[in-house]
Design a protein around this motif. Sequence first.
Motif, PDB file in Angstrom:
ATOM      1  N   GLY A 110       0.839  -1.195   0.000  1.00 26.40           N
ATOM      2  CA  GLY A 110       0.000   0.000   0.000  1.00 26.40           C
ATOM      3  C   GLY A 110       0.869   1.238   0.000  1.00 26.40           C
ATOM      4  N   GLY A 111       0.392   2.284   0.574  1.00 26.62           N
ATOM      5  CA  GLY A 111       1.185   3.512   0.593  1.00 26.62           C
ATOM      6  C   GLY A 111       0.774   4.409  -0.556  1.00 26.62           C
ATOM      7  N   THR A 112       1.104   5.670  -0.450  1.00 27.49           N
ATOM      8  CA  THR A 112       0.676   6.586  -1.501  1.00 27.49           C
ATOM      9  C   THR A 112       1.675   6.559  -2.646  1.00 27.49           C
ATOM     10  OG1 THR A 112       1.844   8.332  -0.364  1.00 27.49           O
ATOM     11  CG2 THR A 112      -0.499   8.134   0.092  1.00 27.49           C
ATOM     12  N   ARG A 113       1.178   6.833  -3.840  1.00 29.61           N
ATOM     13  CA  ARG A 113       2.024   6.747  -5.022  1.00 29.61           C
ATOM     14  C   ARG A 113       3.104   7.816  -5.013  1.00 29.61           C
ATOM     15  NH1 ARG A 113      -2.668   5.522  -9.428  1.00 29.61           N
ATOM     16  NH2 ARG A 113      -3.168   3.500  -8.566  1.00 29.61           N
ATOM     17  N   GLU A 114       2.819   8.946  -4.399  1.00 26.06           N
ATOM     18  CA  GLU A 114       3.785  10.043  -4.431  1.00 26.06           C
ATOM     19  C   GLU A 114       4.983   9.769  -3.526  1.00 26.06           C
ATOM     20  OE1 GLU A 114       0.307  11.029  -6.193  1.00 26.06           O
ATOM     21  OE2 GLU A 114       0.418  10.648  -4.043  1.00 26.06           O
ATOM     22  N   SER A 115       4.702   9.078  -2.383  1.00 29.63           N
ATOM     23  CA  SER A 115       5.719   9.045  -1.347  1.00 29.63           C
ATOM     24  C   SER A 115       6.774   7.969  -1.548  1.00 29.63           C
ATOM     25  CB  SER A 115       5.043   8.838   0.004  1.00 29.63           C
ATOM     26  OG  SER A 115       4.454   7.567   0.028  1.00 29.63           O
ATOM     27  N   GLN A 116       6.569   7.028  -2.479  1.00 32.35           N
ATOM     28  CA  GLN A 116       7.570   5.990  -2.635  1.00 32.35           C
ATOM     29  C   GLN A 116       7.668   5.576  -4.091  1.00 32.35           C
ATOM     30  OE1 GLN A 116       5.117   3.264  -0.129  1.00 32.35           O
ATOM     31  NE2 GLN A 116       5.745   1.790  -1.647  1.00 32.35           N
ATOM     32  N   ARG A 117       8.705   4.839  -4.366  1.00 32.06           N
ATOM     33  CA  ARG A 117       8.867   4.383  -5.746  1.00 32.06           C
ATOM     34  C   ARG A 117       7.936   3.219  -6.000  1.00 32.06           C
ATOM     35  NH1 ARG A 117      13.618   6.224  -7.901  1.00 32.06           N
ATOM     36  NH2 ARG A 117      14.116   4.374  -9.126  1.00 32.06           N
ATOM     37  N   ASP A 118       7.227   3.281  -7.110  1.00 38.72           N
ATOM     38  CA  ASP A 118       6.303   2.200  -7.440  1.00 38.72           C
ATOM     39  C   ASP A 118       7.080   1.011  -7.990  1.00 38.72           C
ATOM     40  OD1 ASP A 118       3.984   3.807  -6.991  1.00 38.72           O
ATOM     41  OD2 ASP A 118       4.378   4.781  -8.918  1.00 38.72           O
ATOM     42  N   LEU A 119       6.650  -0.179  -7.583  1.00 35.54           N
ATOM     43  CA  LEU A 119       7.230  -1.367  -8.204  1.00 35.54           C
ATOM     44  C   LEU A 119       6.356  -1.770  -9.391  1.00 35.54           C
ATOM     45  CD1 LEU A 119       9.367  -3.593  -8.170  1.00 35.54           C
ATOM     46  CD2 LEU A 119       7.816  -4.948  -6.762  1.00 35.54           C
ATOM     47  N   ILE A 120       6.978  -1.843 -10.562  1.00 35.32           N
ATOM     48  CA  ILE A 120       6.268  -2.248 -11.771  1.00 35.32           C
ATOM     49  C   ILE A 120       6.691  -3.667 -12.122  1.00 35.32           C
ATOM     50  CG2 ILE A 120       5.812  -1.646 -14.191  1.00 35.32           C
ATOM     51  CD1 ILE A 120       5.448   0.907 -12.867  1.00 35.32           C
ATOM     52  N   SER A 121       5.720  -4.569 -12.233  1.00 43.20           N
ATOM     53  CA  SER A 121       6.050  -5.966 -12.572  1.00 43.20           C
ATOM     54  C   SER A 121       5.713  -6.246 -14.022  1.00 43.20           C
ATOM     55  CB  SER A 121       5.224  -6.940 -11.720  1.00 43.20           C
ATOM     56  OG  SER A 121       5.470  -6.767 -10.369  1.00 43.20           O
ATOM     57  N   LEU A 122       6.697  -6.744 -14.736  1.00 45.12           N
ATOM     58  CA  LEU A 122       6.451  -7.213 -16.087  1.00 45.12           C
ATOM     59  C   LEU A 122       6.360  -8.740 -15.995  1.00 45.12           C
ATOM     60  CD1 LEU A 122       6.356  -5.578 -18.739  1.00 45.12           C
ATOM     61  CD2 LEU A 122       8.651  -6.395 -19.210  1.00 45.12           C
ATOM     62  N   VAL A 123       5.258  -9.315 -16.452  1.00 44.82           N
ATOM     63  CA  VAL A 123       5.077 -10.763 -16.359  1.00 44.82           C
ATOM     64  C   VAL A 123       5.180 -11.359 -17.758  1.00 44.82           C
ATOM     65  CG1 VAL A 123       3.450 -12.597 -15.800  1.00 44.82           C
ATOM     66  CG2 VAL A 123       3.631 -10.599 -14.309  1.00 44.82           C
ATOM     67  N   VAL A 124       6.165 -12.235 -17.947  1.00 43.94           N
ATOM     68  CA  VAL A 124       6.452 -12.694 -19.305  1.00 43.94           C
ATOM     69  C   VAL A 124       6.475 -14.218 -19.378  1.00 43.94           C
ATOM     70  CG1 VAL A 124       7.999 -12.352 -21.247  1.00 43.94           C
ATOM     71  CG2 VAL A 124       8.010 -10.705 -19.380  1.00 43.94           C
ATOM     72  N   PRO A 125       5.560 -14.831 -20.131  1.00 41.64           N
ATOM     73  CA  PRO A 125       5.623 -16.281 -20.336  1.00 41.64           C
ATOM     74  C   PRO A 125       6.623 -16.625 -21.428  1.00 41.64           C
ATOM     75  CG  PRO A 125       3.665 -15.404 -21.421  1.00 41.64           C
ATOM     76  CD  PRO A 125       4.393 -14.235 -20.804  1.00 41.64           C
ATOM     77  N   PHE A 126       7.426 -17.648 -21.190  1.00 39.48           N
ATOM     78  CA  PHE A 126       8.415 -18.103 -22.178  1.00 39.48           C
ATOM     79  C   PHE A 126       8.170 -19.562 -22.493  1.00 39.48           C
ATOM     80  CE2 PHE A 126      11.755 -14.802 -22.396  1.00 39.48           C
ATOM     81  CZ  PHE A 126      11.392 -13.989 -21.341  1.00 39.48           C
ATOM     82  N   HIS A 127       7.947 -19.869 -23.742  1.00 34.49           N
ATOM     83  CA  HIS A 127       7.874 -21.271 -24.148  1.00 34.49           C
ATOM     84  C   HIS A 127       8.768 -21.443 -25.371  1.00 34.49           C
ATOM     85  CE1 HIS A 127       6.440 -25.261 -24.818  1.00 34.49           C
ATOM     86  NE2 HIS A 127       5.952 -24.959 -26.009  1.00 34.49           N
ATOM     87  N   ASN A 128       9.886 -22.095 -25.179  1.00 37.60           N
ATOM     88  CA  ASN A 128      10.856 -22.318 -26.261  1.00 37.60           C
ATOM     89  C   ASN A 128      11.234 -21.021 -26.970  1.00 37.60           C
ATOM     90  OD1 ASN A 128      10.794 -24.981 -25.622  1.00 37.60           O
ATOM     91  ND2 ASN A 128       9.491 -25.596 -27.328  1.00 37.60           N
ATOM     92  N   GLU A 129      11.711 -20.062 -26.205  1.00 39.63           N
ATOM     93  CA  GLU A 129      12.087 -18.772 -26.777  1.00 39.63           C
ATOM     94  C   GLU A 129      13.589 -18.513 -26.624  1.00 39.63           C
ATOM     95  OE1 GLU A 129       9.908 -17.346 -28.481  1.00 39.63           O
ATOM     96  OE2 GLU A 129       7.955 -17.214 -27.514  1.00 39.63           O
ATOM     97  N   ALA A 130      14.392 -19.567 -26.513  1.00 38.63           N
ATOM     98  CA  ALA A 130      15.833 -19.378 -26.270  1.00 38.63           C
ATOM     99  C   ALA A 130      16.461 -18.448 -27.295  1.00 38.63           C
ATOM    100  CB  ALA A 130      16.548 -20.733 -26.280  1.00 38.63           C
ATOM    101  N   ALA A 131      15.966 -18.483 -28.521  1.00 40.36           N
ATOM    102  CA  ALA A 131      16.567 -17.673 -29.589  1.00 40.36           C
ATOM    103  C   ALA A 131      16.437 -16.183 -29.320  1.00 40.36           C
ATOM    104  CB  ALA A 131      15.913 -18.018 -30.930  1.00 40.36           C
TER     105      ALA A 131
END
Length: 340
Positions: free
Chosen positions: A22-43
Amino acid sequence: MLQYTRGGPARGEAYLAGGYAGGTRESQRDLISLVVPFHNEAAITGAFFDAVVPVLQGIPDSDYEIVCVNDGSTDATLERLIAACDANPRVRVIDLSRNFGKEAALTAGIDLADGAAVIPFDADLQDPPEVIPQMVARWREGYDVVLAKRAERQTDTYAKRGTAALFYRVHNAISDTEIPENAGDFRLMSRQVVDSLKQLPENRRFMKGLFAWVGFRTTQIEYVRQARVGGESKFSGWKLWNFAIEGLTSFGTLPLRVWTYLGGATAGFAILYAAYLILRTAVRGVDVPGYASIITAVLFLGGVQLVGIGVIGEYVGRIYMEAKRRPVYIVRRTYRQGQS
Ligand code: UDP
Ligand code: MG
């Protein structure tokens, strides 16, 4: 030295344990999560991190994490992801026990993401990372969901565009939940939206539909979808067809109800036709020809019944799958650099 946490919290547990403080958006740094599925993407894992990390670093007043879900890859994807995790403490890896499909992989990543804003993202960079700072800006204006809509889909084949348009049209006509046209899974969701999403218990997960179902204040931004940077699409025509059926039957029972009306209409027509035949026999006597009309009626009704049974089977199958209450995915192991 690196430390990894073993195992992962189950659904629900993550909700309690890993919640955003929680906490206010102004008072702290927001954590942004990027969620990425990988299926056979080694290349393309290298190209992926090279493109995404600078963009995420450039977002003002925020920290980021990249939650990579390895969805049962059979190539070197996992090794590449672990290497990325060793090199960058903001990269987390969730290794699923097998290939559960993109929807389940996304669910796993969203369940375990800690961010105040969570963004599902494809590994193939078809969605340009440059859109992410714009999404964050709109979110900070107070929107809970920022949808990224494909302005044009020129990099998709003509057939894929046509069938996609047809799918959205049919889906939105017959379903209780409208899904926005040409919006993929690429969107920003606030913590509140993510927590709501996590409470949905179904294990057949048509994510676009679920995203739309939870609601909240939504805005859209447009972008142009790119071609894959490498590798190839994991969705064949047949897989997409089944995916469409999944979507259509996930959010409404009209396909079931339609058979009541169709059956009623057919039966009503049959009664009228019978009356006509009786009259005609009374007036003109017995009529030997008629094979054609009989066989046509038999075949037509047989076909209608089979399709009807098929539709019922689709829903019964769904009930069967839900009734088993199996988890959506199983985590083999999670990797994360120990906090130093
Ligand atoms: N994906 C996955 N599990 C699967 C199939 C695909 O995690 O069983 C991932 C894939 O690695 C990619 C994303 O889902 O990051 C989108 O897949 P793809 O680009 O093949 O789909 P398309 O863009 O062609 O619809
Ligand atoms: Mg793709």
